[in-house]
Design an enzyme around this catalytic site. Structure first.
Site, PDB file in Angstrom:
ATOM      1  CG  HIS A  26      11.489  19.122 -14.519  1.00  0.00           C
ATOM      2  ND1 HIS A  26      12.034  20.306 -14.088  1.00  0.00           N
ATOM      3  CD2 HIS A  26      10.510  18.808 -13.618  1.00  0.00           C
ATOM      4  CE1 HIS A  26      11.414  20.714 -12.984  1.00  0.00           C
ATOM      5  NE2 HIS A  26      10.494  19.815 -12.685  1.00  0.00           N
ATOM      6  NE  ARG A  43      12.188  24.148  -8.580  1.00  0.00           N
ATOM      7  CZ  ARG A  43      11.044  23.545  -8.892  1.00  0.00           C
ATOM      8  NH1 ARG A  43      11.036  22.269  -9.247  1.00  0.00           N
ATOM      9  NH2 ARG A  43       9.912  24.224  -8.870  1.00  0.00           N
TER      10      ARG A  43
END
Lengths: 266, 266
Positions: B229, B181
């Site tokens: 991502h 994250r």
């Protein structure tokens, strides 16, 4: 030299052309240098590829062995895995997007859906293929593969194998990784294949002329990754162990490992 | 939706907030959306990370399960291997040399001499660590590693873990790969650590703000590789199989897989 001396305590080792030597341990001596050794009885290459030695028209007709070194195979497998994974995970495309600050997710097949083909299937290629299979790639016949890794020896039969005719038989948009010799590649054919979409990218560790001249068009080509011949470097310790064992075989009249077949060219 | 319907032939499935639903299958719903479902009895995340769901102060106190999907773990392991091999084989340095047309061979340790550390050791990290060990890397305690891969869940305890204090305990010149994250990373600390040589490179797949804004300094930083991502994307077919099996467990009153511990935060 220190590693060789440690491995060969009963041999006299000299650096350079010693006219008394009966064994020569060489990488790429100048043409004719070996012919100047009158007592030469055995040539042990410190490299896996012996195309340079075989190109010497004055190479004496004594046994010639190439280096067969697990350290070389392990390094080559790492290099092949790094390059195949970079192509598989689309590193060149994401690098191009980053220059533009562009956030875009590309379709990503799993490794199990990628076919990796090999040109050549000697010690170095087998180590690389085994590692790629462990990572999860399909490794099979090269002709319709997504990514083709060249690890052929350079011979009269394989010179220029990475050319237009081969590219035309590959899957459209495939990529190539050349870890063998620069002369396997027809440079103009590669530029044309990248321009018309036959190939998408090339990772090249070897070149017809090394070092690659600073003005060469490959250096800054967005579809070509240039590496300065670093896939597998001879490790002094493991290479000396192989060479010492082969010299012991020669002294004892036993069969040599890595004996080169001059007709085949490797 | 098609893959879920195939996997759940005996359930009525609707897209969007259905007030009759007793099970919600969600990725990142807006805060409060789940509290608006009066019959809610079970929340199944379609993602492995549930930090976004747990940040909703109105999250109903029903069982919450994260996705545990072998396809996610396999993708994450591929991404980790690709990035670790790129750092190991010095791809950023060779790319910088190529821009200058510079032919220079850098010292290259073997994978067996590289220590890869993991932050986090759940399903995704274990799959990645196993693959890296198969490739030949040492995988061990993270603190003095050459390359640190972050796969921690994001919790109050792990927010900002990739910051100055952690970097100071790493081997000087180490590299980081953040696949978890964005909020694990203190962006200003990374820029400082790269500038003073504490770290050599960072490969980042996740960011505090996604998409990463086009003007963000990370995009064109020579020591940072930005990916949008893409390390592990939920696969509809394999995720639906897991979700259907977990819903069957819920219907039958059996223990759920991937049940989230709200105190721990993952």
């Amino acid at each position: 030299l220190a590693a060789l001396a440690d491995s060969l305590p009963n041999e006299k080792i000299s650096l350079g052309a010693d006219r008394d030597a009966d064994i020569a341990i060489v990488a790429n001596p100048p043409p004719g240098a070996l012919a100047a050794l009158p007592n030469l009885a055995f040539v042990q290459s410190a490299w896996a590829g012996v195309d340079g030695l075989l190109a010497d028209p004055a190479l004496p007709p004594v046994p010639l062995a190439r280096l067969v070194d697990p350290s070389l195979a392990a390094q080559m497998a790492e290099a092949a895995a790094a390059h195949v994974l970079a192509l598989h995970r689309q590193a060149p495309a994401y690098a191009a997007q980053a220059v533009q600050g562009l956030w875009r997710q590309l379709d990503q097949p799993p490794a199990s859906a990628r076919r990796i083909g090999f040109l050549g299937y000697g010690e170095l290629a087998r180590a690389s293929a085994n590692l790629l299979q462990n990572i999860g790639f399909q490794v099979d016949a090269w002709s319709r593969s997504d990514i083709v890794v060249n690890l052929l020896p350079l011979t009269a039969q394989t010179r220029g194998v990475l050319g237009a005719a081969t590219f035309a038989r590959m899957k459209r948009g495939a990529a190539i990784v050349n870890l063998a010799r620069g002369a396997h590649l027809v440079e103009a054919d590669l530029l044309a294949a990248l321009a018309d979409g036959t190939l998408s990218h090339a990772i090249l560790d070897v070149f017809e002329t090394e070092p690659l001249p600073p003005v060469h068009p490959f250096w800054r080509h967005p579809q070509i990754t240039v590496l300065p011949h670093v896939a597998a470097i001879t490790d002094p310790v493991s290479a000396s162990a192989f060479i010492a064992a082969n010299i012991a075989r020669f002294r004892n009249g036993q069969p040599l490992q890595g004996l080169v077949n001059r007709q085949a060219g490797y």
